[in-house]
Scaffold this motif. Structure first.
Motif, short mmCIF file in Angstrom:
data_model
loop_
_atom_site.label_atom_id
_atom_site.label_comp_id
_atom_site.label_asym_id
_atom_site.label_seq_id
_atom_site.Cartn_x
_atom_site.Cartn_y
_atom_site.Cartn_z
N PRO A 3 0.83 -1.21 0.00
CA PRO A 3 0.00 0.00 0.00
C PRO A 3 0.86 1.26 0.00
O PRO A 3 1.89 1.32 0.67
N LEU A 4 0.43 2.25 -0.75
CA LEU A 4 1.16 3.51 -0.86
C LEU A 4 0.39 4.62 -0.15
O LEU A 4 -0.84 4.56 -0.02
N ARG A 5 1.12 5.61 0.26
CA ARG A 5 0.53 6.84 0.81
C ARG A 5 0.63 7.90 -0.29
O ARG A 5 1.74 8.33 -0.66
N ILE A 6 -0.51 8.28 -0.84
CA ILE A 6 -0.57 9.07 -2.06
C ILE A 6 -1.17 10.44 -1.78
O ILE A 6 -2.20 10.55 -1.11
N ALA A 7 -0.53 11.49 -2.31
CA ALA A 7 -1.10 12.84 -2.31
C ALA A 7 -1.56 13.14 -3.73
O ALA A 7 -0.74 13.20 -4.65
N LEU A 8 -2.86 13.31 -3.91
CA LEU A 8 -3.43 13.63 -5.23
C LEU A 8 -3.82 15.11 -5.21
O LEU A 8 -4.70 15.52 -4.46
N LEU A 9 -3.13 15.91 -6.03
CA LEU A 9 -3.28 17.36 -6.01
C LEU A 9 -4.18 17.83 -7.14
O LEU A 9 -4.01 17.41 -8.29
N SER A 10 -5.09 18.76 -6.83
CA SER A 10 -5.97 19.33 -7.85
C SER A 10 -6.32 20.76 -7.45
O SER A 10 -6.93 20.97 -6.41
N TYR A 11 -5.90 21.74 -8.26
CA TYR A 11 -6.05 23.13 -7.81
C TYR A 11 -7.51 23.56 -7.74
O TYR A 11 -7.88 24.45 -6.98
N ARG A 12 -8.39 22.96 -8.55
CA ARG A 12 -9.84 23.13 -8.40
C ARG A 12 -10.49 21.86 -8.92
O ARG A 12 -10.03 21.25 -9.86
N SER A 13 -11.60 21.46 -8.29
CA SER A 13 -12.16 20.14 -8.56
C SER A 13 -13.67 20.19 -8.59
O SER A 13 -14.35 19.52 -7.82
N LYS A 14 -14.23 21.01 -9.46
CA LYS A 14 -15.68 21.17 -9.54
C LYS A 14 -16.33 19.80 -9.73
O LYS A 14 -15.99 19.08 -10.67
N PRO A 15 -17.28 19.42 -8.88
CA PRO A 15 -17.75 18.03 -8.88
C PRO A 15 -18.49 17.59 -10.13
O PRO A 15 -18.30 16.47 -10.60
N HIS A 16 -19.37 18.45 -10.68
CA HIS A 16 -20.31 17.96 -11.69
C HIS A 16 -20.14 18.59 -13.07
O HIS A 16 -20.96 18.36 -13.94
N CYS A 17 -19.11 19.37 -13.28
CA CYS A 17 -18.83 19.85 -14.64
C CYS A 17 -17.34 20.10 -14.75
O CYS A 17 -16.70 20.51 -13.79
N GLY A 18 -16.79 19.84 -15.92
CA GLY A 18 -15.35 19.92 -16.07
C GLY A 18 -14.73 18.59 -15.72
O GLY A 18 -15.13 17.92 -14.77
N GLY A 19 -13.74 18.18 -16.47
CA GLY A 19 -13.19 16.85 -16.29
C GLY A 19 -12.33 16.66 -15.06
O GLY A 19 -12.15 15.54 -14.59
N GLN A 20 -11.76 17.74 -14.50
CA GLN A 20 -10.79 17.57 -13.43
C GLN A 20 -11.43 17.02 -12.16
O GLN A 20 -10.89 16.11 -11.52
N GLY A 21 -12.59 17.55 -11.77
CA GLY A 21 -13.26 17.04 -10.58
C GLY A 21 -13.74 15.62 -10.74
O GLY A 21 -13.70 14.82 -9.80
N VAL A 22 -14.20 15.27 -11.94
CA VAL A 22 -14.63 13.90 -12.22
C VAL A 22 -13.43 12.95 -12.12
O VAL A 22 -13.51 11.87 -11.50
N TYR A 23 -12.32 13.35 -12.71
CA TYR A 23 -11.10 12.54 -12.69
C TYR A 23 -10.63 12.28 -11.26
O TYR A 23 -10.34 11.14 -10.87
N VAL A 24 -10.58 13.33 -10.45
CA VAL A 24 -10.11 13.20 -9.07
C VAL A 24 -11.02 12.29 -8.27
O VAL A 24 -10.56 11.42 -7.52
N ARG A 25 -12.32 12.45 -8.42
CA ARG A 25 -13.25 11.64 -7.63
C ARG A 25 -13.09 10.16 -7.93
O ARG A 25 -12.94 9.34 -7.01
N HIS A 26 -13.10 9.80 -9.20
CA HIS A 26 -13.11 8.37 -9.55
C HIS A 26 -11.74 7.73 -9.39
O HIS A 26 -11.64 6.58 -8.93
N LEU A 27 -10.68 8.45 -9.75
CA LEU A 27 -9.35 7.88 -9.57
C LEU A 27 -9.04 7.67 -8.10
O LEU A 27 -8.52 6.61 -7.71
N SER A 28 -9.36 8.64 -7.25
CA SER A 28 -9.07 8.50 -5.82
C SER A 28 -9.83 7.32 -5.23
O SER A 28 -9.28 6.56 -4.41
N ARG A 29 -11.09 7.15 -5.63
CA ARG A 29 -11.88 6.02 -5.10
C ARG A 29 -11.27 4.69 -5.47
O ARG A 29 -11.11 3.80 -4.63
#
Length: 421
Positions: A3-29
């Motif tokens: 198991p790794l200890r991971i820091a996933l950085l995202s300067y803004r992560s709008k949940p329901h529009c824009g790909g960055q928030g979608v990417y962060v949510r699903h990859l982190s899960r």
């Protein structure tokens, strides 16, 4: 893999529009489901993270807020914060950059995130940056921290398309200043050892636009939750077209789609549902008035995944009319719902869609209108494309696969960092 200890950085992560928030949510899960401990360090707007705490074998997943001054919040954009809100030099840099017409968040977030990562106890095994590409990452790299960064596509593409569409010289100068952070992103990208991107087309663009060595770039396509995004159990709404293209940015092709719908509306009963919230006095709303199609177009925003899936499933056709896409999560979500897709022949869209959709020339409203009319008149073709799209997504686009491939890259990056100490 331990198991790794991971820091996933995202300067803004709008949940329901824009790909960055979608990417962060699903990859982190999915990384947590593999047993890793994941801290998502994000500025506002914060992402929505899934609760995996009760799942057997899952690691810890938590949000670590790295708050900005939130100068671009939806309800008060370009606000001037009170002096009592200022916390130090990074805040001063954020405000003064905004006052001079620049966009500070990628830089100022990276500086704050570098402080948070440096103070972590125990330290993180790896840092994964989600397209901030700020100078703070180089400070971490100099300390020997293993770093991976995701570049969905080079922001220089957005910049050039917006400048080309700008109506005045003053607006063009303003856009060049706004996108000044792109120079920083290119410099930082060239100095990082591992870059993840989402398509072969984006990989080629990153090499060309940012001057990155091709060997540093790895392609790991993003995914979709095929249990949520699935074909509907109820009949589709006749004449309904859905698109996640309501941004005022020329990049998303909303003007082309609206012009195409305007042509269709003169001869048939169609409804366009656009996901997003354009400005009330922006170019999208003005064009709707000019075309007199206000009764044919409606907007929805802030949809959770199940509601977005239901919307895609209610449509006879989904459209991605963008002038450029590094990948296009909405295209994959629509395909997962078995919805016939029409997309521009631009960026990575042909690579993502394959032969499971109708591809049209980017920016050509007439060709788009013709393709939409043909599909609206051909239920068999819509069914055929819908089935093919669903099969393609189930075969090629899975968040579990994304996480596994990304975790393998983490291990490789960590081993390389240890070898060079």
């Amino acid at each position: 893999m331990p198991p790794l200890r991971i820091a996933l950085l995202s300067y803004r992560s709008k949940p329901h529009c824009g790909g960055q928030g979608v990417y962060v949510r699903h990859l982190s899960r999915e990384l947590a489901r593999l047993g890793h401990d994941v801290d998502v360090l994000s500025g506002q707007p914060y992402p929505e993270l899934d609760d995996v705490s009760t799942e057997p074998g899952a690691g810890r997943l938590r949000l670590v807020p790295v708050p900005s001054l939130d100068l671009y919040r939806d309800d008060d954009p370009f606000r001037t914060p009170k002096l009592s809100e200022w916390r130090g030099l990074v805040d001063a840099l954020e405000v003064t950059t905004m006052w001079t017409g620049g966009f500070p968040e990628p830089l100022t977030f990276s500086l704050r995130a570098a402080q948070a990562v440096g103070a972590a106890d125990p330290p993180y095994d790896v840092v994964h940056d989600n397209q901030s590409l700020g100078y703070g990452l180089l400070a971490l790299a100099r300390r020997g921290v293993p770093i991976v960064t995701t570049i969905h596509h080079p922001i220089t593409v957005d910049r050039e398309l917006e400048i080309a569409a700008a109506p005045t010289r003053l607006k063009r100068l303003s856009l060049r200043r706004w996108y000044g952070f792109a120079r920083m992103q290119a410099r930082v990208a060239r100095r990082l050892p591992r870059i993840v991107t989402v398509s072969r087309n984006s990989a080629a663009d990153i090499v060309r636009e940012f001057g990155v060595a091709g060997a540093a770039v790895r392609v790991i396509p993003v995914g979709v939750d095929t249990e949520v995004f699935r074909p509907p159990s109820v009949p589709r709404v006749p004449g309904r077209i859905v698109s996640v293209a309501s941004s005022d940015s020329p990049l998303k092709g909303a003007r082309v789609l609206l012009e195409a719908v305007g042509k269709l509306a003169t001869e048939r009963d169609v409804e366009l549902v656009m996901v997003g919230r354009p400005k009330e006095d922006g170019p999208v709303m003005r064009l709707i008035d000019e075309l007199s199609i206000g009764d044919r177009v409606r907007f929805v925003s802030g949809l959770p995944d199940d509601a977005l899936a239901a919307l895609f499933g209610s449509a006879e056709i989904a459209v991605v009319p963008s002038l450029y896409e590094g990948f296009s999560i909405p295209a994959v979500e629509a395909m997962a719902c078995g919805t016939a897709l029409v997309a521009s022949r631009a960026g990575a869209l042909p690579e993502v869609v394959g032969d499971c959709g109708v591809l049209v020339k980017a920016g050509d409203a007439g060709e788009l209108a013709h393709a939409l009319a043909d599909l609206l008149d051909d239920p068999a073709a819509r069914d055929r494309l819908g089935r093919a799209g669903r099969e393609r997504v189930c075969s090629d686009y899975s968040w579990a696969h994304v996480a596994a491939a990304t975790a393998d890259l983490y291990t490789e990056t960590i081993q390389d960092a240890r070898a060079h100490r």
